[in-house]
Structure formats: structure tokens, C-alpha cells
Write a protein that holds these residues in place. Structure first.
Motif, mmCIF file in Angstrom:
data_model
loop_
_atom_site.group_PDB
_atom_site.id
_atom_site.type_symbol
_atom_site.label_atom_id
_atom_site.label_comp_id
_atom_site.label_asym_id
_atom_site.label_seq_id
_atom_site.Cartn_x
_atom_site.Cartn_y
_atom_site.Cartn_z
ATOM 1 N N THR A 76 -0.748 -1.106 -10.508
ATOM 2 C CA THR A 76 -1.654 -0.310 -9.672
ATOM 3 C C THR A 76 -2.000 0.999 -10.364
ATOM 4 O O THR A 76 -1.355 1.400 -11.337
ATOM 5 N N CYS A 88 2.413 1.741 -3.441
ATOM 6 C CA CYS A 88 1.449 2.182 -4.450
ATOM 7 C C CYS A 88 1.325 3.702 -4.432
ATOM 8 O O CYS A 88 1.353 4.358 -5.487
ATOM 9 N N ASP A 135 -6.234 3.465 -7.093
ATOM 10 C CA ASP A 135 -5.773 2.647 -5.960
ATOM 11 C C ASP A 135 -5.080 3.525 -4.921
ATOM 12 O O ASP A 135 -5.302 3.384 -3.716
ATOM 13 N N GLU A 164 0.827 -1.205 0.000
ATOM 14 C CA GLU A 164 0.000 0.000 0.000
ATOM 15 C C GLU A 164 0.861 1.255 0.000
ATOM 16 O O GLU A 164 0.594 2.209 -0.757
#
Length: 432
Positions: A208, A160, A212, A157
Motif C-alpha cells: 500500500t 494501511c 492509499d 483500511e
């Protein structure tokens, strides 16, 4: 008890040795091209990887380049003459990293199809290779990075978001190198060894999206300037995607992975006469909770001989997270894991635990990790230390420092992330 500590330290060092660029990188080097060879890279292992390239590259073949690593992560024995190494901040980027990224981006321009780019990528590259996207300032990236680090977000995460706020990550560096051939050599520090996640994938296409990244920012309630949010919302900060022709003919090689290091530690344990089991190299989650789960397994082995018979060593890796809740505390993932484990073990006899980061730095402290022994909580109480209170304020470093149980190695010049070893039962008399 000292024998158990020595065994755990030996296993950690075996894991680190397996991931040393001097031992693992040379077999993946391609032959020199017709044109020039340019070395570009970023990460905590960057300087050691560059030294390994120089040592193995043919003496008469052209070689030049620039690699950025963390402050203090240049091996003292490195004698680099053809590849320049600069240092910058980690885990929060600084202006030195921005300047290094600008220079790397400039070097990638003007290459030909006869040229070869060797990209040396390892963990930490996201912070070290920090070139903000248009409309994003370095201060913006620093604020977002700090918030992500405190949020409990996973490495996937975090990366990204970092990709979409960058002008060089998420495949953009390789796109700049076109039409040159790009060979990426990776030391993985992420669960699953996904090249698109390691150091935010500067040389591989990014699956991604801006959407996102926005969802992650919203999930963790992380604010960004309105103009940055707008650029994410309308796709202006989108990254190169799989199928982009600029990646045609590129190669990606994993030269060291967490699994390989865990297997090396397991073999070292077996050589010492201990059964060894690798639980997983992809464990994620809150560090303290993961510590509790590992402790529960160790107690079951110790008390019931299931699912493994003692004495044995249980090994795991991955990348846990720490959600910062207290104020004034110090510590990283490894020591927070250990404090959670110690509280769950409650002095279980013949269970010793080591957790450490394979780069030699747990979070931003000066230790790699620490060790828990059956008498850890007893010794802490004698010193007036409240283990639960230390955990509540995220002060795992202070807890283990007071006990003299920190593991301090200094930088190891590699990085395959978390290493955890639980020794259950008394070791053979020949050990230690």
C-alpha cells in the motif's frame, strides 16, 4: 436448551485450543544460527508465543528478546526467563506501547548476517507496537486510531493508515534488522491471512502507499494535522515495498489461522454427532447486518432443510465492523452481531447462536461474546429491555449482560478473530 448452549461453548473452546501457541508454534522454529537469536514481537498472543519459543528452544543456545502484549494477556503459567514481556494498551495505543516499540527498534540495530531474529506477530500488534513516524505524535496516532475504530473502516483500511503513520510497522522493523535473517511467525486475525495486514505487517514489505492512506482518511472524513497530511501527500511517510533487498532471505510462516480454528470446531461438532459446515473465514461488513444474514440462513435451514439439513452447525469467521451511532452504549463486534441476529430470528425455534472473539475480549469489554436462544427476545421484554433501542445505541453488551447470556472466558492468549456458530435443530440426545 442448556445442551445447545453447552455444545456451542465446546465448539468455541475447540477453536481457541487449535490456535494456542503451545500447540501450534514449535514445528515452525528454525535451528539456532551461528550467531545470536533475538526474539521480537507484538500482539495479544505475544506472551504465549514467547513462552512456546522458550519451551522449545535448545537449552544451550543463546536466546533473548522483548515482546509486547495487551494488559492482562500474560498467561499465569508462563515462566519466561530469557524473553522479556511488557504490557501496553489496546485498541488505542498508550505511552507504554510507545516505549516498548522504541526498545524493540533499538534491539533490532547492529545485528549481523550470522544472527537470527524471530518475530512473533499476532492480532493487536498495530496498537501495541506504536512508534510514531517522524512528525507524528502519539496523541495524533491515538486520535486517528479512535476515529478509525468508530468509522466502520475495514481492518485492511485501518492498518494501511497505521503503517504510514508508524516508524516500525509496514516492513520497517524487518528493514531495521538487516543484514540478519528474519523469520516471522504469525497468528492471523485478518480475513485472507495477508501477512502485510496482520498487526500492520511490521516485518513484511508493504504494497500500500501514502496515497492509499490519504484516500482512506478522506473516505471516512478523519482529520489529521496539516503537517502529517503534507508528509503523506509528498511521500515522506512511504513504507518499504516488495522487492526491497532488505527482505531477501526472510521467511514468513502462518502458525495459526481462522480457517484452522473453524475446521477444529467443525470436527468437534462432527465428533458430537452433528453435521457441520464452515461458511467462510473471511466475512466482513457491519456486524448487525452480518447477524441478519446469518439469521436468514439459519431460518431457511430450520424451516425448509435447505441448503443444509437440520440438525447442523453453521460456522463462520472473519472480522466485522461496528459503526458507532449511539452514545453511552457498550459492546463489541460479537454482541452487536448477536443482537442483529436475535432481532432477525424473532424467536425461531431450535436456533441457538454463539458469537465471540477468540482472544476472549469482545471490543474493550470483559466478555468474549454472548449466546442467543429462542427465548432471548421474550426474556428481554419481560425485563423491560427494548432490543431495537439497545441496537440503535450500540448497547449490545448491556442487553446480554442483563439477560445473563454473556460468554466470559478472560484472555485466551491467542487471537484468530471472530468466531460464530449457529446450531440449527435439536442436538442429538448424547450431546450436552
Amino acid at each position: 436448551m442448556q445442551a445447545s448452549r453447552n455444545i456451542l461453548l465446546d465448539l468455541f473452546h475447540a477453536a481457541v485450543r487449535r490456535a494456542s501457541p503451545a500447540h501450534c508454534l514449535a514445528p515452525y522454529l528454525p535451528p539456532p544460527p551461528r550467531g545470536r537469536t533475538l526474539v521480537l514481537g507484538a500482539g495479544k498472543a505475544g506472551a504465549a508465543m514467547a513462552a512456546a519459543v522458550e519451551a522449545a528452544w535448545p537449552a544451550g543456545a543463546p536466546l533473548s528478546g522483548l515482546v509486547v502484549t495487551r494488559y492482562g494477556h500474560v498467561p499465569p503459567q508462563a515462566r519466561l526467563q530469557r524473553i522479556e514481556v511488557v504490557e501496553a494498551a489496546h485498541p488505542v495505543p498508550d505511552d507504554a506501547g510507545r516505549r516498548a516499540a522504541e526498545r524493540i527498534a533499538a534491539l533490532a540495530q547492529g545485528l549481523t548476517a550470522d544472527d537470527l531474529v524471530l518475530c512473533l506477530i499476532s492480532g493487536g500488534g498495530s496498537a501495541l507496537l506504536s512508534l510514531p513516524a517522524p512528525g507524528v505524535s502519539l496523541a495524533d496516532k491515538q486520535r486517528v486510531n479512535q476515529a478509525l475504530l468508530r468509522s466502520g473502516a475495514t481492518i485492511g483500511e485501518m492498518n494501511c493508515v497505521r503503517k504510514h503513520l508508524s516508524a516500525i510497522k509496514g516492513g520497517r522493523l524487518a528493514a531495521r534488522c538487516a543484514p540478519a535473517r528474519v523469520v516471522t511467525l504469525l497468528i492471523s486475525d485478518v480475513p485472507g491471512d495477508d501477512p502485510a495486514v496482520i498487526a500492520s505487517g511490521p516485518t513484511v514489505p508493504d504494497p500500500t502507499t501514502c496515497a492509499d492512506a490519504l484516500r482512506i482518511l478522506e473516505r471516512y472524513r478523519i482529520e489529521v494535522p496539516p503537517e502529517v497530511r503534507a508528509a503523506l501527500a509528498d511521500g515522506r511517510l512511504e513504507t518499504p515495498k516488495p522487492g526491497d533487498p532488505r527482505f531477501a532471505g526472510h521467511e514468513v510462516h502462518l502458525v495459526a489461522t481462522p480457517r484452522q480454528s473453524l475446521e477444529a470446531a467443525a470436527q468437534a461438532a462432527r465428533d458430537a454427532g452433528l453435521a457441520a459446515y464452515v461458511l467462510s473465514d473471511q466475512i466482513e461488513g457491519e456486524s448487525r447486518v452480518v447477524g441478519q444474514v446469518h439469521a436468514a440462513l439459519a431460518r431457511h435451514v430450520a424451516r425448509h432443510g435447505q441448503p443444509f439439513a437440520a440438525p447442523c452447525v453453521l460456522l463462520s469467521g472473519g472480522e466485522t465492523t461496528v459503526t458507532v451511532q449511539g452514545r453511552g452504549g457498550r459492546g463489541g463486534r460479537a454482541t452487536e452481531f448477536l443482537l442483529g441476529a436475535a432481532l432477525a430470528l424473532q424467536g425461531e425455534a431450535d436456533v441457538h447462536v454463539l458469537a465471540a472473539d477468540t482472544d476472549g475480549i469482545d471490543g474493550s469489554e470483559d466478555n468474549a461474546g454472548a449466546i442467543v436462544a429462542p427465548d432471548t427476545l421474550q426474556r428481554a421484554a419481560a425485563l423491560g429491555l427494548d432490543a431495537r433501542a439497545c441496537l440503535d445505541r450500540n448497547d449490545s453488551y448491556g442487553f446480554f449482560a442483563a439477560l445473563g447470556d454473556l460468554v466470559v472466558t478472560g484472555p485466551t492468549y491467542t487471537n484468530v478473530n471472530d468466531f460464530r456458530a449457529l446450531l440449527v435443530g435439536a442436538p442429538p440426545a448424547s450431546c450436552g
